[in-house]
Design a protein around this motif. Structure first.
Motif, PDB file in Angstrom:
ATOM      1  N   LEU A  29       0.825  -1.207   0.000  1.00 49.63           N
ATOM      2  CA  LEU A  29       0.000   0.000   0.000  1.00 49.63           C
ATOM      3  C   LEU A  29       0.864   1.264   0.000  1.00 49.63           C
ATOM      4  CD1 LEU A  29      -2.811  -1.100   2.477  1.00 49.63           C
ATOM      5  CD2 LEU A  29      -2.919  -0.994  -0.023  1.00 49.63           C
ATOM      6  N   VAL A  30       1.980   1.238   0.718  1.00 49.17           N
ATOM      7  CA  VAL A  30       2.906   2.379   0.728  1.00 49.17           C
ATOM      8  C   VAL A  30       3.497   2.583  -0.659  1.00 49.17           C
ATOM      9  CG1 VAL A  30       5.142   3.150   1.621  1.00 49.17           C
ATOM     10  CG2 VAL A  30       3.404   2.303   3.194  1.00 49.17           C
ATOM     11  N   GLU A  31       3.844   1.495  -1.333  1.00 49.02           N
ATOM     12  CA  GLU A  31       4.384   1.596  -2.695  1.00 49.02           C
ATOM     13  C   GLU A  31       3.366   2.238  -3.632  1.00 49.02           C
ATOM     14  OE1 GLU A  31       5.425  -2.470  -3.516  1.00 49.02           O
ATOM     15  OE2 GLU A  31       6.793  -2.512  -1.806  1.00 49.02           O
ATOM     16  N   GLY A 103       1.846  20.447  -1.215  1.00 47.10           N
ATOM     17  CA  GLY A 103       1.287  21.275  -0.151  1.00 47.10           C
ATOM     18  C   GLY A 103       0.740  20.545   1.049  1.00 47.10           C
ATOM     19  N   HIS A 104       1.213  19.345   1.316  1.00 46.11           N
ATOM     20  CA  HIS A 104       0.735  18.579   2.473  1.00 46.11           C
ATOM     21  C   HIS A 104       1.915  18.141   3.337  1.00 46.11           C
ATOM     22  CE1 HIS A 104      -3.374  18.485   0.973  1.00 46.11           C
ATOM     23  NE2 HIS A 104      -2.865  18.238  -0.226  1.00 46.11           N
ATOM     24  N   PRO A 105       2.528  19.092   4.064  1.00 46.79           N
ATOM     25  CA  PRO A 105       3.736  18.767   4.827  1.00 46.79           C
ATOM     26  C   PRO A 105       3.516  17.766   5.959  1.00 46.79           C
ATOM     27  CG  PRO A 105       3.021  21.007   5.311  1.00 46.79           C
ATOM     28  CD  PRO A 105       2.169  20.502   4.178  1.00 46.79           C
ATOM     29  N   VAL A 106       2.394  17.850   6.647  1.00 47.27           N
ATOM     30  CA  VAL A 106       2.146  16.917   7.749  1.00 47.27           C
ATOM     31  C   VAL A 106       1.943  15.500   7.204  1.00 47.27           C
ATOM     32  CG1 VAL A 106       0.590  16.327   9.652  1.00 47.27           C
ATOM     33  CG2 VAL A 106       1.206  18.721   9.244  1.00 47.27           C
ATOM     34  N   ALA A 107       1.168  15.374   6.152  1.00 49.44           N
ATOM     35  CA  ALA A 107       0.969  14.061   5.530  1.00 49.44           C
ATOM     36  C   ALA A 107       2.281  13.511   4.992  1.00 49.44           C
ATOM     37  CB  ALA A 107      -0.072  14.157   4.411  1.00 49.44           C
ATOM     38  N   ALA A 108       3.136  14.397   4.465  1.00 48.07           N
ATOM     39  CA  ALA A 108       4.436  13.971   3.955  1.00 48.07           C
ATOM     40  C   ALA A 108       5.301  13.429   5.088  1.00 48.07           C
ATOM     41  CB  ALA A 108       5.144  15.139   3.269  1.00 48.07           C
ATOM     42  N   LEU A 109       5.281  14.087   6.224  1.00 47.30           N
ATOM     43  CA  LEU A 109       6.049  13.622   7.377  1.00 47.30           C
ATOM     44  C   LEU A 109       5.533  12.271   7.862  1.00 47.30           C
ATOM     45  CD1 LEU A 109       8.242  14.123   9.497  1.00 47.30           C
ATOM     46  CD2 LEU A 109       6.516  15.327  10.857  1.00 47.30           C
ATOM     47  N   VAL A 110       4.220  12.131   7.940  1.00 44.91           N
ATOM     48  CA  VAL A 110       3.631  10.857   8.352  1.00 44.91           C
ATOM     49  C   VAL A 110       4.024   9.754   7.367  1.00 44.91           C
ATOM     50  CG1 VAL A 110       1.442   9.596   8.634  1.00 44.91           C
ATOM     51  CG2 VAL A 110       1.723  11.876   9.630  1.00 44.91           C
ATOM     52  N   VAL A 113       7.684   8.726   7.860  1.00 42.20           N
ATOM     53  CA  VAL A 113       7.860   7.875   9.042  1.00 42.20           C
ATOM     54  C   VAL A 113       7.365   6.463   8.758  1.00 42.20           C
ATOM     55  CG1 VAL A 113       7.091   7.507  11.428  1.00 42.20           C
ATOM     56  CG2 VAL A 113       7.835   9.783  10.687  1.00 42.20           C
ATOM     57  N   VAL A 114       6.207   6.349   8.134  1.00 45.02           N
ATOM     58  CA  VAL A 114       5.666   5.027   7.796  1.00 45.02           C
ATOM     59  C   VAL A 114       6.611   4.303   6.840  1.00 45.02           C
ATOM     60  CG1 VAL A 114       3.774   3.813   6.619  1.00 45.02           C
ATOM     61  CG2 VAL A 114       3.264   5.619   8.257  1.00 45.02           C
ATOM     62  N   VAL A 115       7.155   4.995   5.858  1.00 43.96           N
ATOM     63  CA  VAL A 115       8.084   4.386   4.906  1.00 43.96           C
ATOM     64  C   VAL A 115       9.312   3.832   5.631  1.00 43.96           C
ATOM     65  CG1 VAL A 115       9.756   4.951   3.088  1.00 43.96           C
ATOM     66  CG2 VAL A 115       7.375   5.640   2.841  1.00 43.96           C
ATOM     67  N   VAL A 116       9.897   4.628   6.519  1.00 43.02           N
ATOM     68  CA  VAL A 116      11.109   4.196   7.221  1.00 43.02           C
ATOM     69  C   VAL A 116      10.822   2.992   8.117  1.00 43.02           C
ATOM     70  CG1 VAL A 116      12.801   4.883   8.975  1.00 43.02           C
ATOM     71  CG2 VAL A 116      12.256   6.431   7.091  1.00 43.02           C
ATOM     72  N   VAL A 117       9.770   3.069   8.909  1.00 45.91           N
ATOM     73  CA  VAL A 117       9.452   1.968   9.828  1.00 45.91           C
ATOM     74  C   VAL A 117       9.063   0.717   9.045  1.00 45.91           C
ATOM     75  CG1 VAL A 117       7.843   1.194  11.623  1.00 45.91           C
ATOM     76  CG2 VAL A 117       8.831   3.492  11.732  1.00 45.91           C
ATOM     77  N   ASN A 118       8.202   0.869   8.054  1.00 44.41           N
ATOM     78  CA  ASN A 118       7.752  -0.282   7.277  1.00 44.41           C
ATOM     79  C   ASN A 118       8.897  -0.938   6.523  1.00 44.41           C
ATOM     80  OD1 ASN A 118       6.651  -0.999   4.232  1.00 44.41           O
ATOM     81  ND2 ASN A 118       5.421  -1.874   5.883  1.00 44.41           N
TER      82      ASN A 118
END
Length: 133
Positions: A29-31, A103-110, A113-118
């Protein structure tokens, strides 16, 4: 009536490994999300619709090509782990950067983080020997 069911799990390799299976689904799903974000960002860069579609499709095609050649489970070119992680950083991290770019910095940060952990968990699970059951 004839019943073709078996008492075993439908996918034997996932049996007894629910966290691994859930992480693999999340990885997929991340991909997909990264690819969608890259298309969206490319689309947002153009002025005319044709240019928008071209830029979005070009970024999407580039990401898919990189992934298929170097990072997919059946990649054409087998890189060492560091190379695979670099390609994943470019594509998946690029997806997070693209989300920031629209234009979605908070979503980009989330997403980052999900990409790195996953990715960290996925590579750990994939390289750890399966315990005998």
């Amino acid at each position: 009536m004839h019943d073709n069911r078996t008492d075993g799990p439908a996918i034997s390799s996932l049996s007894g490994h629910p966290w691994w299976a859930a992480n693999e689904v999340l990885a997929f799903l991340v991909e997909l999300a990264a690819l969608a974000c890259l298309f969206w960002w490319g689309f947002s860069l153009g002025d005319a619709l044709a240019v928008q579609l071209l830029l979005g499709a070009a970024l999407l095609a580039l990401a898919i090509t990189l992934w298929a050649l170097f990072a997919a489970p059946r990649a054409r070119i087998r890189l060492p782990l560091a190379g695979v992680l670099a390609v994943k950083a470019v594509v998946l991290g690029g997806g997070a950067f693209a989300l920031y770019g629209v234009g979605h910095p908070v979503a980009a940060l989330v997403m980052a983080v999900v990409v790195v952990v996953n990715t960290g968990l996925a590579e750990t699970f994939r390289r750890r020997p399966v315990a005998a059951e």
